[in-house]
Design an enzyme around this catalytic site. Structure first.
Site, PDB file in Angstrom:
ATOM      1  N   ASP A  79       0.842  -1.212   0.000  1.00 28.84           N
ATOM      2  CA  ASP A  79       0.000   0.000   0.000  1.00 28.84           C
ATOM      3  C   ASP A  79       0.869   1.250   0.000  1.00 28.84           C
ATOM      4  OD1 ASP A  79      -2.165  -1.808   2.096  1.00 28.84           O
ATOM      5  OD2 ASP A  79      -2.657  -1.053   0.117  1.00 28.84           O
ATOM      6  N   ASP A 113     -10.709  -4.951  -0.971  1.00 25.60           N
ATOM      7  CA  ASP A 113      -9.634  -4.524  -0.087  1.00 25.60           C
ATOM      8  C   ASP A 113     -10.195  -3.630   1.010  1.00 25.60           C
ATOM      9  OD1 ASP A 113      -6.575  -2.600  -0.741  1.00 25.60           O
ATOM     10  OD2 ASP A 113      -7.400  -3.470   1.082  1.00 25.60           O
ATOM     11  N   PHE A 126      -5.971   3.470   5.976  1.00 22.78           N
ATOM     12  CA  PHE A 126      -5.567   2.776   7.198  1.00 22.78           C
ATOM     13  C   PHE A 126      -6.050   1.334   7.205  1.00 22.78           C
ATOM     14  CE2 PHE A 126      -3.981   6.527   9.257  1.00 22.78           C
ATOM     15  CZ  PHE A 126      -4.731   7.554   8.675  1.00 22.78           C
ATOM     16  N   GLY A 127      -5.271   0.455   7.841  1.00 29.11           N
ATOM     17  CA  GLY A 127      -5.730  -0.913   8.042  1.00 29.11           C
ATOM     18  C   GLY A 127      -6.631  -0.970   9.261  1.00 29.11           C
TER      19      GLY A 127
HETATM   20  C1  DX5 Z   1      -6.385   0.618   3.295  1.00 29.57           C
HETATM   21  C2  DX5 Z   1      -5.475  -0.304   2.512  1.00 29.57           C
HETATM   22  C3  DX5 Z   1      -5.811  -1.749   2.739  1.00 29.57           C
HETATM   23  C4  DX5 Z   1      -5.586  -2.141   4.143  1.00 29.57           C
HETATM   24  C5  DX5 Z   1      -6.215  -3.457   4.390  1.00 29.57           C
HETATM   25  O1  DX5 Z   1      -6.274   1.896   2.766  1.00 29.57           O
HETATM   26  O2  DX5 Z   1      -5.615  -0.061   1.134  1.00 29.57           O
HETATM   27  O3  DX5 Z   1      -4.985  -2.583   1.916  1.00 29.57           O
HETATM   28  O4  DX5 Z   1      -4.203  -2.214   4.399  1.00 29.57           O
HETATM   29  O5  DX5 Z   1      -6.094  -3.658   5.743  1.00 29.57           O
HETATM   30  P1  DX5 Z   1      -7.277  -4.373   6.530  1.00 29.57           P
HETATM   31  O6  DX5 Z   1      -7.373  -5.754   5.897  1.00 29.57           O
HETATM   32  O7  DX5 Z   1      -6.772  -4.397   7.943  1.00 29.57           O
HETATM   33  O8  DX5 Z   1      -8.510  -3.555   6.330  1.00 29.57           O
END
Ligand code: DX5
Length: 215
Positions: free
Chosen positions: A37, A174, A146-147
């Site tokens: 990312d 995603d 963010f994740g």
């Molecule tokens: C968010 C990113 C995603 C994220 C996914 O902007 O594009 O790839 O890292 O993380 P999760 O699976 O924790 O939502």
């Protein structure tokens, strides 16, 4: 729903950066792609990493570059030079259809496959005319940056619609993908799932990745 294999792409945004190579090694035997990312702190409110970090990672996994940046055309050469497998840019960052097509061509000419991403608030109609000319559609199920965010189920109807119109297109999802939401994605027609916090917060990464493949 496409009968093809489900691609699982761990997102290293949620990995422990203190031991990034070990984190990649911990998923490599079980995953299909590795998603990187790339965030510029402008297109999205977060800043992540770019080619200078990625060049130190050693893996046989195909690298999937998700450009969450305002000027993706300025960024592709550094990733193509690393021999990445795939590059996705955001439709919201490239408004002009001809520029989108030119960017897809430049990515393909550079030896990678090309994808276009749409955020949760962006309708499928925004990219409908280009889906026949791209290798992948990324339907975001969180607002990028963010994740660890909650999965937005409303976006599933875009996946279903895109699958109906393009039976062979690779459709990636995603954001908030885990063992509960992955089956929803697959049943809607996605065949490529990115997962970050669910996989990297798991002690057993093999089991976590396996749990994402079933619908
Ligand atoms: C968010 C990113 C995603 C994220 C996914 O902007 O594009 O790839 O890292 O993380 P999760 O699976 O924790 O939502």
């Amino acid at each position: 729903m496409s009968s093809s294999k489900i691609i699982i792409a761990p997102s290293i945004l949620s990995a422990n950066f203190q031991n990034l190579q070990a984190e990649v090694d911990s998923v490599a035997p079980y995953a299909d792609w590795l998603q990187v990312d790339v965030m510029d702190g402008h297109f999205v409110p977060n800043l992540s990493f770019g080619a200078p970090v990625l060049k130190w990672i050693r893996t046989n996994l195909p690298l999937d570059i998700h450009l969450m940046v305002s000027n993706p055309a300025d960024r592709i050469e550094e990733f193509l030079a690393l021999g990445v497998h795939h590059i996705t840019f955001h439709a919201e960052a490239v408004q002009d259809e001809n520029k989108r097509k030119a960017l897809i061509k430049a990515i393909r000419d550079g030896g990678a496959t090309a994808g276009i991403a749409i955020n949760p608030e962006t309708p499928l109609s925004e990219v409908r005319s280009i889906l026949s000319d791209t290798d992948l559609l990324l339907v975001m199920s969180v607002h990028p940056g963010f994740g660890g965010q909650e999965f937005l189920e409303d976006v599933l109807q875009k996946v279903t619609e895109a699958r109906a119109q393009h039976p062979k297109l690779m459709i990636q999802m995603d954001g908030g993908v885990d063992d509960r939401t992955a089956p929803l994605c697959i049943r809607a027609g996605a065949n490529n799932l990115v997962s970050g916090s669910y996989i990297f917060s798991s002690q057993d990464r093999s089991a976590a990745i396996a749990s994402l493949r079933s619908s």
